[in-house]
Write a protein that holds these residues in place. Sequence first.
Motif, PDB file in Angstrom:
ATOM      1  N   PHE A   1     -26.276  58.465 -12.883  1.00 48.15           N
ATOM      2  CA  PHE A   1     -25.665  59.760 -12.585  1.00 48.15           C
ATOM      3  C   PHE A   1     -24.501  60.026 -13.535  1.00 48.15           C
ATOM      4  O   PHE A   1     -23.414  60.417 -13.124  1.00 48.15           O
ATOM      5  CB  PHE A   1     -25.189  59.804 -11.134  1.00 48.15           C
ATOM      6  CG  PHE A   1     -26.301  59.920 -10.133  1.00 48.15           C
ATOM      7  CD1 PHE A   1     -26.704  61.159  -9.664  1.00 48.15           C
ATOM      8  CD2 PHE A   1     -26.962  58.791  -9.673  1.00 48.15           C
ATOM      9  CE1 PHE A   1     -27.740  61.276  -8.746  1.00 48.15           C
ATOM     10  CE2 PHE A   1     -27.993  58.890  -8.751  1.00 48.15           C
ATOM     11  CZ  PHE A   1     -28.389  60.138  -8.289  1.00 48.15           C
ATOM     12  N   GLY A   2     -24.729  59.791 -14.821  1.00 47.18           N
ATOM     13  CA  GLY A   2     -23.714  60.075 -15.820  1.00 47.18           C
ATOM     14  C   GLY A   2     -22.438  59.293 -15.580  1.00 47.18           C
ATOM     15  O   GLY A   2     -22.462  58.092 -15.283  1.00 47.18           O
ATOM     16  N   GLU A   3     -21.307  59.974 -15.688  1.00 45.49           N
ATOM     17  CA  GLU A   3     -20.015  59.313 -15.548  1.00 45.49           C
ATOM     18  C   GLU A   3     -19.764  58.797 -14.131  1.00 45.49           C
ATOM     19  O   GLU A   3     -18.882  57.957 -13.924  1.00 45.49           O
ATOM     20  CB  GLU A   3     -18.896  60.272 -15.955  1.00 45.49           C
ATOM     21  CG  GLU A   3     -18.924  60.638 -17.435  1.00 45.49           C
ATOM     22  CD  GLU A   3     -17.790  61.568 -17.810  1.00 45.49           C
ATOM     23  OE1 GLU A   3     -17.039  61.987 -16.892  1.00 45.49           O
ATOM     24  OE2 GLU A   3     -17.651  61.876 -19.003  1.00 45.49           O
ATOM     25  N   ALA A   4     -20.533  59.282 -13.156  1.00 47.20           N
ATOM     26  CA  ALA A   4     -20.350  58.818 -11.773  1.00 47.20           C
ATOM     27  C   ALA A   4     -20.866  57.400 -11.574  1.00 47.20           C
ATOM     28  O   ALA A   4     -20.518  56.748 -10.583  1.00 47.20           O
ATOM     29  CB  ALA A   4     -21.047  59.764 -10.802  1.00 47.20           C
ATOM     30  N   GLY A   5     -21.693  56.912 -12.490  1.00 45.71           N
ATOM     31  CA  GLY A   5     -22.179  55.543 -12.401  1.00 45.71           C
ATOM     32  C   GLY A   5     -23.668  55.454 -12.132  1.00 45.71           C
ATOM     33  O   GLY A   5     -24.426  56.413 -12.338  1.00 45.71           O
TER      34      GLY A   5
ATOM     35  N   GLU B   1     -20.900  51.292 -15.284  1.00 48.66           N
ATOM     36  CA  GLU B   1     -21.658  50.858 -16.463  1.00 48.66           C
ATOM     37  C   GLU B   1     -21.401  49.387 -16.795  1.00 48.66           C
ATOM     38  O   GLU B   1     -22.358  48.642 -17.055  1.00 48.66           O
ATOM     39  CB  GLU B   1     -21.313  51.748 -17.652  1.00 48.66           C
ATOM     40  CG  GLU B   1     -22.054  51.401 -18.936  1.00 48.66           C
ATOM     41  CD  GLU B   1     -23.543  51.703 -18.873  1.00 48.66           C
ATOM     42  OE1 GLU B   1     -24.329  50.943 -19.477  1.00 48.66           O
ATOM     43  OE2 GLU B   1     -23.917  52.689 -18.212  1.00 48.66           O
ATOM     44  N   PRO B   2     -20.141  48.905 -16.796  1.00 49.49           N
ATOM     45  CA  PRO B   2     -19.931  47.466 -17.039  1.00 49.49           C
ATOM     46  C   PRO B   2     -20.597  46.580 -15.988  1.00 49.49           C
ATOM     47  O   PRO B   2     -21.101  45.498 -16.318  1.00 49.49           O
ATOM     48  CB  PRO B   2     -18.406  47.324 -17.003  1.00 49.49           C
ATOM     49  CG  PRO B   2     -17.896  48.664 -17.396  1.00 49.49           C
ATOM     50  CD  PRO B   2     -18.865  49.640 -16.788  1.00 49.49           C
ATOM     51  N   GLU B   3     -20.610  47.020 -14.739  1.00 47.24           N
ATOM     52  CA  GLU B   3     -21.279  46.227 -13.702  1.00 47.24           C
ATOM     53  C   GLU B   3     -22.785  46.198 -13.928  1.00 47.24           C
ATOM     54  O   GLU B   3     -23.435  45.162 -13.712  1.00 47.24           O
ATOM     55  CB  GLU B   3     -20.950  46.799 -12.324  1.00 47.24           C
ATOM     56  CG  GLU B   3     -19.513  46.546 -11.896  1.00 47.24           C
ATOM     57  CD  GLU B   3     -19.134  47.283 -10.627  1.00 47.24           C
ATOM     58  OE1 GLU B   3     -18.317  46.742  -9.855  1.00 47.24           O
ATOM     59  OE2 GLU B   3     -19.649  48.405 -10.402  1.00 47.24           O
ATOM     60  N   LYS B   4     -23.342  47.309 -14.356  1.00 48.03           N
ATOM     61  CA  LYS B   4     -24.776  47.324 -14.690  1.00 48.03           C
ATOM     62  C   LYS B   4     -25.057  46.379 -15.852  1.00 48.03           C
ATOM     63  O   LYS B   4     -26.021  45.605 -15.826  1.00 48.03           O
ATOM     64  CB  LYS B   4     -25.221  48.742 -15.054  1.00 48.03           C
ATOM     65  CG  LYS B   4     -26.694  48.863 -15.470  1.00 48.03           C
ATOM     66  CD  LYS B   4     -27.056  50.313 -15.751  1.00 48.03           C
ATOM     67  CE  LYS B   4     -28.534  50.493 -16.088  1.00 48.03           C
ATOM     68  NZ  LYS B   4     -28.871  50.061 -17.453  1.00 48.03           N
TER      69      LYS B   4
END
Length: 277
Positions: free
Chosen positions: A58-62, A112-115
């Motif tokens: 979802f873009g910047e939302a994660g 994103e880092p967690e992904k």
Amino acid sequence: MPEGHTIRRLADDHAERFVGAPVRVSSPQGRFSDSAALLDGRTLTAADAHGKHLFLGFGEAGWVHIHLGLFGKLGFGAAPPPPPTDTVRLRLVNTGHYADLRGPTACALITEPEKRAIHERLGPDPLRGDEDGERAWQRISRSRTTVAALLMDQKVIAGVGNVYRAEVLFRHGIDPYRTGRDLTRAEWDALWADLGELMREGVANNRIDTVRPEHLPEAMGRPPREDDHGGEVYVYRRANLPCHICGTPIRTADLVSRNLFWCPRCQPPGLPGGEKG
């Protein structure tokens, strides 16, 4: 538990139905309500899969990270959706479609880092174009663990489950109890290539078929498989039935808390593998 081809198919299905347009996001069950409220009305920008992990961007939302585990289900339907039940953890709706997630092991909004950290702890996925199996070979070739156990270790190779494990070892005549370090590089390269081909076929057909054309029921004059998993297989869930190739009863045993299936004649112990057929 769904194998990697199912999760890749779910990612593709989300991309086809939802990516590129705003979606309504809700959690009728309530366990994902706070995150759903943050995402509601945003555009789904991407759908990704790595092994048995599904990611909805979802873009910047994660990213929504989903792992179905043993009991999770994710289904689609045409909009408008029916009234939700209180078992629906996550519901996505747009003008044409809806998707309901029930009973997952994991459903969380991550960064994103967690992904990226999840990708880094997983082994290579035969369905991802950015891998060639080299990382897996580096671990397998040094391991005293059985190749059957290594194929199920998601840190070694991601997305392979009990069916693909049993079937690919049979197709290459490899004793499941051989250790990883006893595999040759040629054997591993053949296993990796075959897994990719079988799993891509699984994505396309939405089921697992591992039997070569010359061993299909119509070619051999045998009855088709009757099993709720569907698809034609050589050894999986065929304990004590005759091997399609040699007639030897298929054996089963527990290995790392999962049922292992193999043909003791076609997969002889202590010998290099040889492709069947």
